[in-house]
Design a protein around this motif. Sequence first.
Motif, PDB file in Angstrom:
ATOM      1  N   PHE A  94     126.607  20.172 -30.033  1.00 40.85           N
ATOM      2  CA  PHE A  94     126.610  21.604 -29.744  1.00 40.85           C
ATOM      3  C   PHE A  94     125.231  22.181 -29.978  1.00 40.85           C
ATOM      4  CE2 PHE A  94     128.127  21.202 -34.156  1.00 40.85           C
ATOM      5  CZ  PHE A  94     127.283  22.064 -34.845  1.00 40.85           C
ATOM      6  N   TYR A  95     124.988  23.313 -29.332  1.00 46.46           N
ATOM      7  CA  TYR A  95     123.724  24.042 -29.456  1.00 46.46           C
ATOM      8  C   TYR A  95     124.022  25.526 -29.631  1.00 46.46           C
ATOM      9  CZ  TYR A  95     120.025  27.089 -27.792  1.00 46.46           C
ATOM     10  OH  TYR A  95     119.146  28.125 -27.679  1.00 46.46           O
ATOM     11  N   PHE A  96     123.203  26.207 -30.424  1.00 47.05           N
ATOM     12  CA  PHE A  96     123.252  27.661 -30.504  1.00 47.05           C
ATOM     13  C   PHE A  96     121.933  28.175 -31.049  1.00 47.05           C
ATOM     14  CE2 PHE A  96     124.701  26.227 -34.663  1.00 47.05           C
ATOM     15  CZ  PHE A  96     124.062  27.081 -35.547  1.00 47.05           C
ATOM     16  N   SER A  97     121.685  29.445 -30.842  1.00 49.12           N
ATOM     17  CA  SER A  97     120.570  30.109 -31.506  1.00 49.12           C
ATOM     18  C   SER A  97     121.158  31.136 -32.452  1.00 49.12           C
ATOM     19  CB  SER A  97     119.637  30.781 -30.486  1.00 49.12           C
ATOM     20  OG  SER A  97     120.322  31.803 -29.780  1.00 49.12           O
ATOM     21  N   ILE A  98     120.410  31.483 -33.477  1.00 46.80           N
ATOM     22  CA  ILE A  98     120.857  32.481 -34.436  1.00 46.80           C
ATOM     23  C   ILE A  98     119.685  33.403 -34.741  1.00 46.80           C
ATOM     24  CG2 ILE A  98     120.342  30.984 -36.416  1.00 46.80           C
ATOM     25  CD1 ILE A  98     122.804  32.221 -37.815  1.00 46.80           C
ATOM     26  N   SER A  99     119.960  34.688 -34.881  1.00 47.08           N
ATOM     27  CA  SER A  99     118.894  35.668 -35.049  1.00 47.08           C
ATOM     28  C   SER A  99     119.221  36.635 -36.173  1.00 47.08           C
ATOM     29  CB  SER A  99     118.679  36.444 -33.746  1.00 47.08           C
ATOM     30  OG  SER A  99     119.867  37.121 -33.362  1.00 47.08           O
ATOM     31  N   ASP A 100     118.174  37.336 -36.659  1.00 42.94           N
ATOM     32  CA  ASP A 100     118.374  38.386 -37.646  1.00 42.94           C
ATOM     33  C   ASP A 100     118.004  39.730 -37.035  1.00 42.94           C
ATOM     34  OD1 ASP A 100     115.579  38.555 -37.608  1.00 42.94           O
ATOM     35  OD2 ASP A 100     115.333  37.456 -39.487  1.00 42.94           O
ATOM     36  N   PHE A 101     118.092  40.794 -37.819  1.00 45.32           N
ATOM     37  CA  PHE A 101     117.843  42.126 -37.311  1.00 45.32           C
ATOM     38  C   PHE A 101     116.365  42.368 -36.997  1.00 45.32           C
ATOM     39  CE2 PHE A 101     121.791  43.840 -39.682  1.00 45.32           C
ATOM     40  CZ  PHE A 101     122.591  43.445 -38.614  1.00 45.32           C
ATOM     41  N   SER A 102     115.482  41.481 -37.483  1.00 44.39           N
ATOM     42  CA  SER A 102     114.039  41.641 -37.247  1.00 44.39           C
ATOM     43  C   SER A 102     113.571  40.909 -35.997  1.00 44.39           C
ATOM     44  CB  SER A 102     113.260  41.129 -38.465  1.00 44.39           C
ATOM     45  OG  SER A 102     113.590  41.874 -39.617  1.00 44.39           O
ATOM     46  N   GLY A 103     114.482  40.243 -35.303  1.00 43.97           N
ATOM     47  CA  GLY A 103     114.120  39.554 -34.065  1.00 43.97           C
ATOM     48  C   GLY A 103     113.710  38.111 -34.242  1.00 43.97           C
TER      49      GLY A 103
END
Length: 263
Positions: A94-103
């Motif tokens: 599987f693949y995914f990206s994850i981000s925070d509120f700062s980009g």
Amino acid sequence: MKKNILLLLAFLVYACTPMKPALSVSETTAFPVKGRQGLLINQKLSFGDYKTSKIKRSWTRSGNTRVDLISGQITDPDYPNLVAMDYANSDQSFYFSISDFSGNVADVYAVSEFHAEDLQIGDNPNSVINILEDLFGGSGFSENLFYLQIFLNDEVKPWQLLLDNQAAKFTPEDYSGFFALSENEFYALEPITHLKTKQGVKKSLLGAIGYEIFNKKGESVAAVSLVDNGEVFLHTKDPSERLLLSALCAALLLQEDIADQDL
């Protein structure tokens, strides 16, 4: 008969009681995980300040922006060639990206349920995987591995996780997984085997229920509970480290989902 009934009632009470992991830090905040239960179509996870993209299963069968990097040919021949791996079950990757509120963004590529001989790391004894496997010790199982690469923002060198699921399950108190960028930058993953209860800390009847993550100084920086919807604990205040460890915890939660599907 009466004894068996009492044991059954005790087990049912235990099973219905929320399981809180006993961690090495006394003060910590749990971030409940959303998106782990239900249909896996268009699945996303979120907890605290972090959220993933849609989880893409079987990413090895189609292109994406990191394929050249994870092929083990462009940047460093010591990185396992994930693209070349062949799987009978597409849900094993599987693949995914994850981000925070700062980009800030982390890209995560993972493969699960494979044998040690399928992990192509070349013959270089100085590769990160080989060095840290020697450092933390081999388990002797290596028939059900979980491997991932995490790229932070525009970095071309990945953090790598190698986790032996069998060792973590059958000998959790003697096992440590490892997550590394280099031989000098790494974390240890210790299986969580104890719970916090009203009667104090007690050993889990279910074996390991998650992982506590320690930096190279032996300090607890994060943890993840894999029970029910899941919970994530972040003990570091560094934004980059929090994103990295959030990506790792999300991947561990998703890998547990894969195992559940095969039951």
